[in-house]
Design an enzyme around this catalytic site. Structure first.
Site, PDB file in Angstrom:
ATOM      1  N   PHE A 114      62.537  15.361  97.940  1.00  0.00           N
ATOM      2  CA  PHE A 114      62.843  14.863  96.603  1.00  0.00           C
ATOM      3  C   PHE A 114      61.620  14.993  95.718  1.00  0.00           C
ATOM      4  O   PHE A 114      60.517  15.289  96.186  1.00  0.00           O
ATOM      5  CB  PHE A 114      63.334  13.403  96.683  1.00  0.00           C
ATOM      6  CG  PHE A 114      64.766  13.250  96.246  1.00  0.00           C
ATOM      7  CD1 PHE A 114      65.780  13.921  96.898  1.00  0.00           C
ATOM      8  CD2 PHE A 114      65.095  12.449  95.153  1.00  0.00           C
ATOM      9  CE1 PHE A 114      67.095  13.788  96.478  1.00  0.00           C
ATOM     10  CE2 PHE A 114      66.408  12.310  94.728  1.00  0.00           C
ATOM     11  CZ  PHE A 114      67.410  12.981  95.385  1.00  0.00           C
ATOM     12  N   GLN A 227      63.709   6.036  81.923  1.00  0.00           N
ATOM     13  CA  GLN A 227      63.738   7.334  82.595  1.00  0.00           C
ATOM     14  C   GLN A 227      64.840   8.238  82.039  1.00  0.00           C
ATOM     15  O   GLN A 227      66.010   7.857  82.023  1.00  0.00           O
ATOM     16  CB  GLN A 227      63.970   7.143  84.096  1.00  0.00           C
ATOM     17  CG  GLN A 227      64.010   8.470  84.852  1.00  0.00           C
ATOM     18  CD  GLN A 227      63.750   8.276  86.337  1.00  0.00           C
ATOM     19  OE1 GLN A 227      64.656   7.939  87.087  1.00  0.00           O
ATOM     20  NE2 GLN A 227      62.520   8.473  86.762  1.00  0.00           N
ATOM     21  N   HIS A 229      66.629  11.480  83.035  1.00  0.00           N
ATOM     22  CA  HIS A 229      66.812  12.331  84.226  1.00  0.00           C
ATOM     23  C   HIS A 229      66.906  13.784  83.788  1.00  0.00           C
ATOM     24  O   HIS A 229      67.568  14.084  82.795  1.00  0.00           O
ATOM     25  CB  HIS A 229      68.100  11.906  84.943  1.00  0.00           C
ATOM     26  CG  HIS A 229      68.236  12.469  86.321  1.00  0.00           C
ATOM     27  ND1 HIS A 229      68.530  13.792  86.542  1.00  0.00           N
ATOM     28  CD2 HIS A 229      68.118  11.893  87.546  1.00  0.00           C
ATOM     29  CE1 HIS A 229      68.585  14.003  87.855  1.00  0.00           C
ATOM     30  NE2 HIS A 229      68.340  12.865  88.489  1.00  0.00           N
ATOM     31  N   LEU A 239      75.652  12.567  85.551  1.00  0.00           N
ATOM     32  CA  LEU A 239      74.497  12.952  86.361  1.00  0.00           C
ATOM     33  C   LEU A 239      74.808  14.060  87.362  1.00  0.00           C
ATOM     34  O   LEU A 239      75.840  14.068  88.007  1.00  0.00           O
ATOM     35  CB  LEU A 239      74.026  11.708  87.134  1.00  0.00           C
ATOM     36  CG  LEU A 239      72.918  11.894  88.164  1.00  0.00           C
ATOM     37  CD1 LEU A 239      71.597  12.176  87.466  1.00  0.00           C
ATOM     38  CD2 LEU A 239      72.791  10.650  89.032  1.00  0.00           C
ATOM     39  N   GLU A 242      69.281  15.000  91.672  1.00  0.00           N
ATOM     40  CA  GLU A 242      68.030  15.689  91.985  1.00  0.00           C
ATOM     41  C   GLU A 242      68.128  16.395  93.341  1.00  0.00           C
ATOM     42  O   GLU A 242      67.344  17.290  93.642  1.00  0.00           O
ATOM     43  CB  GLU A 242      66.896  14.651  91.999  1.00  0.00           C
ATOM     44  CG  GLU A 242      65.522  15.205  92.197  1.00  0.00           C
ATOM     45  CD  GLU A 242      64.442  14.145  91.887  1.00  0.00           C
ATOM     46  OE1 GLU A 242      64.475  13.584  90.785  1.00  0.00           O
ATOM     47  OE2 GLU A 242      63.596  13.893  92.756  1.00  0.00           O
ATOM     48  N   ARG A 273      60.134  13.120  87.604  1.00  0.00           N
ATOM     49  CA  ARG A 273      61.213  13.273  86.631  1.00  0.00           C
ATOM     50  C   ARG A 273      60.713  13.301  85.189  1.00  0.00           C
ATOM     51  O   ARG A 273      61.217  14.065  84.369  1.00  0.00           O
ATOM     52  CB  ARG A 273      62.219  12.140  86.801  1.00  0.00           C
ATOM     53  CG  ARG A 273      63.062  12.342  88.042  1.00  0.00           C
ATOM     54  CD  ARG A 273      64.039  11.213  88.240  1.00  0.00           C
ATOM     55  NE  ARG A 273      64.882  11.503  89.396  1.00  0.00           N
ATOM     56  CZ  ARG A 273      65.773  10.650  89.878  1.00  0.00           C
ATOM     57  NH1 ARG A 273      65.940   9.456  89.340  1.00  0.00           N
ATOM     58  NH2 ARG A 273      66.504  10.997  90.930  1.00  0.00           N
ATOM     59  N   HIS A 337      68.748   7.614  82.045  1.00  0.00           N
ATOM     60  CA  HIS A 337      69.263   7.422  83.400  1.00  0.00           C
ATOM     61  C   HIS A 337      68.923   6.071  84.020  1.00  0.00           C
ATOM     62  O   HIS A 337      69.742   5.473  84.719  1.00  0.00           O
ATOM     63  CB  HIS A 337      68.698   8.540  84.282  1.00  0.00           C
ATOM     64  CG  HIS A 337      69.097   8.467  85.723  1.00  0.00           C
ATOM     65  ND1 HIS A 337      70.418   8.451  86.121  1.00  0.00           N
ATOM     66  CD2 HIS A 337      68.363   8.419  86.856  1.00  0.00           C
ATOM     67  CE1 HIS A 337      70.461   8.384  87.450  1.00  0.00           C
ATOM     68  NE2 HIS A 337      69.241   8.349  87.927  1.00  0.00           N
ATOM     69  N   ARG A 372      59.902   6.281  87.846  1.00  0.00           N
ATOM     70  CA  ARG A 372      60.389   6.083  89.203  1.00  0.00           C
ATOM     71  C   ARG A 372      60.629   7.426  89.874  1.00  0.00           C
ATOM     72  O   ARG A 372      61.204   8.332  89.275  1.00  0.00           O
ATOM     73  CB  ARG A 372      61.708   5.292  89.174  1.00  0.00           C
ATOM     74  CG  ARG A 372      62.369   5.166  90.530  1.00  0.00           C
ATOM     75  CD  ARG A 372      63.622   4.325  90.472  1.00  0.00           C
ATOM     76  NE  ARG A 372      64.713   4.932  89.738  1.00  0.00           N
ATOM     77  CZ  ARG A 372      65.494   5.908  90.197  1.00  0.00           C
ATOM     78  NH1 ARG A 372      65.284   6.418  91.398  1.00  0.00           N
ATOM     79  NH2 ARG A 372      66.462   6.386  89.456  1.00  0.00           N
TER      80      ARG A 372
END
Lengths: 557, 314
Positions: A114, A227, A229, A239, A242, A273, A337, A372
């Site tokens: 990730f 955030q 995304h 969404l 990721e 991100r 997001h 995050r």
């Protein structure tokens, strides 16, 4: 009369994990939720949950460093350490409870990579990790016979002598308002995505938990850290995980170029991100977008791989935009997001209001700081959901009594009645849309003093017209119209707090990137912003970031 | 373009006003039915009640009937059901009592989920690390864990329409998830319970649940698989299991089905009360000339027998 030692508001992953812990401890705990637990927005988490597994040579320090670097050094390092150290046990516990994590060839839990991390330490269930975990935690709540108020809408807290003594809530099925007394309350109400438009968040993510705590006197911390995304669908903002990039998908500009090599030569598509979203926005702003979008390209992964590992993404692509990911790239853009900011808590979930605890997205411990990392939110929910239950249960033991004041219920009833009695004027939905679009415009991927001032002024204006919001539905049963109007009241508070935080932070850090102050300023701003409700407005204070072993250095991906 | 929705309304505080109400909204090629309903609720008529949340086919809130068939409206585009702009009729999900407008009472649904012991029950010593299991076994379960418990299958289940005690496709699919979980230690108990009345044998295999499931969970396939598993572990004393065996036996023998034999075998030859209960059906069949006094035989029974031998040999 309803009363419990511990009352948990919200039945997503943080709320259910707290409930399971409280039930195991044998305290009288209950969960109250405006939707059935299974409908909670945790189900939309797709890609996975991070954990350094020391038994396979991944030491907790590595995950902690990646998280701290990802946060742009705004995370409190003691809290991050705790989360990284507890992560492994949390995963094993979830597996023992029944989560069907994907496996490797040896039958052990398998991982994928990730963003913001070089180590593959993200445990996952296809692209439905959140849903799979939520189902299992709900199963455990059923097994432990946890008392759940399903489809009850909490509209206020019972605050007496500065402490929280429960909630006032409407049973959505009957429209009746009740007091539910509790010695301790845990706020686990998730995010506030609908304060922005568009957002990846579900329609229920209206953030009243943040608003309730804020009005009760708890500060909201680092609210400017919103955030965006990197991969959301244009228009709806839905969404795309990721996990696509984790499994090797590319981001392409209008020249078909993997532009991330310019911005993050080492991590490419798997930079943090905030970094990826800014890079995309720059490409779009400089004319290298495709109709205002970027292409996410999975074609080289092949159909079988896509369908097995990323099935839900393929479903979304086909159903919502008619694109087969095995055949064509899909247009995406940065979209609102997650909110790193939240109700300030200590590592045990305690807020500054006695008796009020918070965990999950609604809380800010802070482990995410300015940005995050993907797959750290699920970890946050289970680690701090559990810890908040332990602390709340302990507090409840020492709390002397339940509240006996009935007068608050009458004023809450009057608040509902005023909305019901008001003749048709403004619709909550119209104000909400106006608010959401202003927030994305003003507190976006890039922002500056002008955009922040514009959003601040707009929110002030909308707060001014809130007293004109009326509802069509005057009935008792399942009156979602009335709920929306009350939710909006709190959303405007959240919006105002976000603007106040953004205005206060005079630097760029993590997701808060000011084009008029593009540099990080460690000398003056290794600090959290704390927004307190102050009369009709707010007051911003600051608080030093806790630094333990990791000295802030330049952040390069 | 404009699209008309004909929406079922019901208000328990004013039941006399129940009926359909039409709304016309602006839509595009990508507008979903949920988008259209949200436009109604947010811009035209706030009295409309419905459940919806994620808009992305993962929360399971918005199953309702579209032109008579259960659908998750957030993943159903308007033009997929009304390519020429035909009026779309929206009703609440079926087989559950209506609370208001498009909102139904899900309590029976959740109660049935609870009835199948919906949590992992491992046996033996708990390992320090994770349970070891193959990825294939886990990936197989993802197909069922994909179930978002939206209730579309329950809405359109033809058995539930006549027998509300049936556990139903969603709860049975959930049961399968535990029956097939290599970590669960209670497979036999679970199958034993599912083998009882209202369980796996009450499905009529009408395929509706498979058809309407928005997540390809295939509840009926799971139910059939559990029938096989129940028989494999020795639960043979049900009419369903005897029916299955008699069906196969007579076809293997004659190349064709022997309906008379099937009825008798399914009930059990000594189960006089059940056989007597079936007598009126038999009499009606005789009257209509549909009672074969002698078992039909295929012209080439050996070919059928070879098919059986081939499959059984595999």
């Amino acid at each position: 009369m309803y009363q419990h030692d511990v009352l948990i508001i919200g039945a997503g992953l943080a709320g259910l994990r707290a409930a399971v812990e409280a039930a195991r401890m044998g305290v009288d705990a209950a969960v109250i939720t405006k939707v059935h637990p299974i409908r909670s927005h945790s189900n939309a988490a797709q890609g996975g949950i991070n954990a350094p597994m020391t038994d396979r040579g991944d030491e907790w320090e590595g995950h902690a460093l990646d998280t701290i670097k990802g946060s742009d050094y705004l995370a409190d390092q003691d809290a991050v350490e705790l989360m990284s150290r507890e992560a492994g046990d949390a995963i094993i516990e979830l597996e023992h409870m029944g989560v069907i994590f994907s496996r490797n060839e040896d039958g052990q839990l398998g991982t994928r990579r990730f963003g913001g991390q070089k180590v593959a330490r993200t445990f996952y269930v296809g692209a439905i990790t959140g849903s799979a975990m939520l189902q299992v935690l709900y199963e455990q709540a059923v097994k432990l016979d946890v008392n759940i108020y399903e489809e009850w809408f909490v509209s206020n807290l019972i605050i007496e002598d500065g402490a929280c003594h429960g909630v006032m809530a409407m049973n959505i099925h009957t429209g009746e308002l009740h007091m539910i007394r509790a010695k301790a309350v845990i706020m686990a109400t998730g995010g506030a995505g609908r304060v922005f438009e568009p957002s990846t968040n579900a329609l229920i993510c209206t953030g009243e938990g943040l608003g309730l705590a804020y009005r009760a006197g708890a500060p909201l911390m680092d609210m400017e850290m919103i955030q965006y995304h990197p991969t959301t669908l244009a228009g709806s903002g839905i969404l795309l995980s990721e996990a696509a990039r984790g499994e090797g998908a590319y981001l392409l500009n209008s020249d078909g170029e993997r532009f991330m090599k310019t911005y993050a030569p080492d991590y490419l598509e798997l930079a943090s991100r905030d970094v990826v979203s800014r890079s995309e926005q720059t490409e779009i702003d400089e004319g290298r977008g495709i109709d205002g979008n970027i292409h996410l390209d999975l074609r080289h992964l092949g159909r079988t791989f896509i369908e097995e590992r990323l099935g839900y993404l393929q479903e979304v692509a086909v159903e919502f935009v008619g694109i087969d990911l095995a055949d064509d790239p899909i247009p995406i853009r940065p979209g609102m997001h997650y909110i790193m900011g939240g109700i300030k808590t200590d590592v045990d979930g305690a807020t500054e209001v006695p008796g009020l605890y918070a965990a999950g997205e609604t809380a800010n411990v802070s482990v995410h700081g300015g940005n995050r990392l993907g797959a750290n939110s699920l970890l946050d929910t289970v680690v701090f959901g559990r810890r908040s239950a332990v602390a709340a249960a302990e507090y409840a033991k020492s709390a002397e009594r339940f509240s006996s004041d009935e007068s608050m219920l009458q004023s809450e009833q009057a608040r509902y009645q005023a909305l019901l009695d008001r003749p048709a004027d403004l619709r909550a939905s119209a104000v909400r849309r106006d608010m959401g679009e202003s927030m994305v415009a003003g507190i976006g991927v890039y922002r500056d003093q002008n955009s922040i001032d514009a959003a601040t002024a707009k929110i002030k204006e909308l707060r001014g017209v809130y007293s004109r919001v009326a509802v069509d539905n005057k009935g008792k049963v399942f009156n979602t119209d009335l709920m929306s109007a009350i939710e909006l009241d709190y959303m405007l508070d959240v919006a105002q707090a976000v603007c106040a935080g953004a205005d206060a932070r005079k630097e760029s850090r993590g997701a808060h990137f000011r084009t008029d102050m593009p540099d990080r300023d460690d000398e003056n701003w290794l600090k959290h912003t704390l927004v307190y409700k102050d009369g009709d407005g707010s007051r911003v204070e600051t608080n030093d970031v806790t630094i333990t072993d990791w000295t802030p250095i330049e952040r390069v991906y | 373009m404009e699209q008309t929705l004909r929406v079922k309304r019901y208000d328990p505080e004013n039941p006399g006003s129940a009926g359909y109400q039409e709304y016309t909204v602006e839509v595009t090629d990508t507008t979903t039915i949920l988008d259209a309903l949200l436009t109604v609720r947010e811009e035209m008529d706030g009295t409309l009640s419905m459940r919806c949340s994620c808009r992305a086919s993962i929360c399971g809130s918005c199953a309702m009937r579209v032109n008579g068939q259960a659908k998750l409206v957030c993943k159903t585009r308007v033009n997929s059901v009304a390519p020429d702009g035909e009026t779309i009729t929206i009703d609440p999900a079926g087989n559950m009592p209506v609370i208001k407008d498009l909102v139904v009472e899900f309590k029976p649904f959740w109660d049935k989920m609870r009835a199948i012991t919906p949590y992992l029950q491992p046996e033996g010593e708990v390992p320090e690390a994770e349970y070891l299991a193959s990825d294939d076994e886990m990936v197989h379960l993802v197909g069922v864990v994909n179930c978002i418990q939206c209730g579309a299958c329950v809405s359109d289940c033809t058995v539930l329409e006549v027998d509300s005690s049936f556990l139903g496709p969603a709860a049975l699919a959930k049961a399968y998830r535990f029956v097939k979980d290599p970590r669960d230690g209670h497979q036999k108990d679970r199958l034993g319970a599912l083998n009882e009345s209202s369980g796996v044998w009450d499905c009529t295999r009408c395929m509706q649940c498979v058809e309407v499931c928005p997540k390809d969970v295939n509840p009926m396939g799971r139910i059939m698989a559990m029938r096989d598993l129940a028989m494999e572990v020795g639960y043979n004393n049900t009419s369903g299991s005897r029916h299955t065996e008699s069906f196969a036996r007579t076809v293997k023998k004659n190349g064709r089905l022997d309906e008379t034999r099937l009825a008798v075998d399914s009930m059990g030859i000594f189960n006089i009360p059940a056989l007597l209960a079936e007598a009126p059906v038999g009499l009606r069949a005789i009257r209509k000339g549909k009672f074969p006094w002698k078992a039909h035989k295929s012209s080439e029974p050996n070919k059928v027998k070879r098919v059986f031998e081939k499959i059984e040999g595999e």
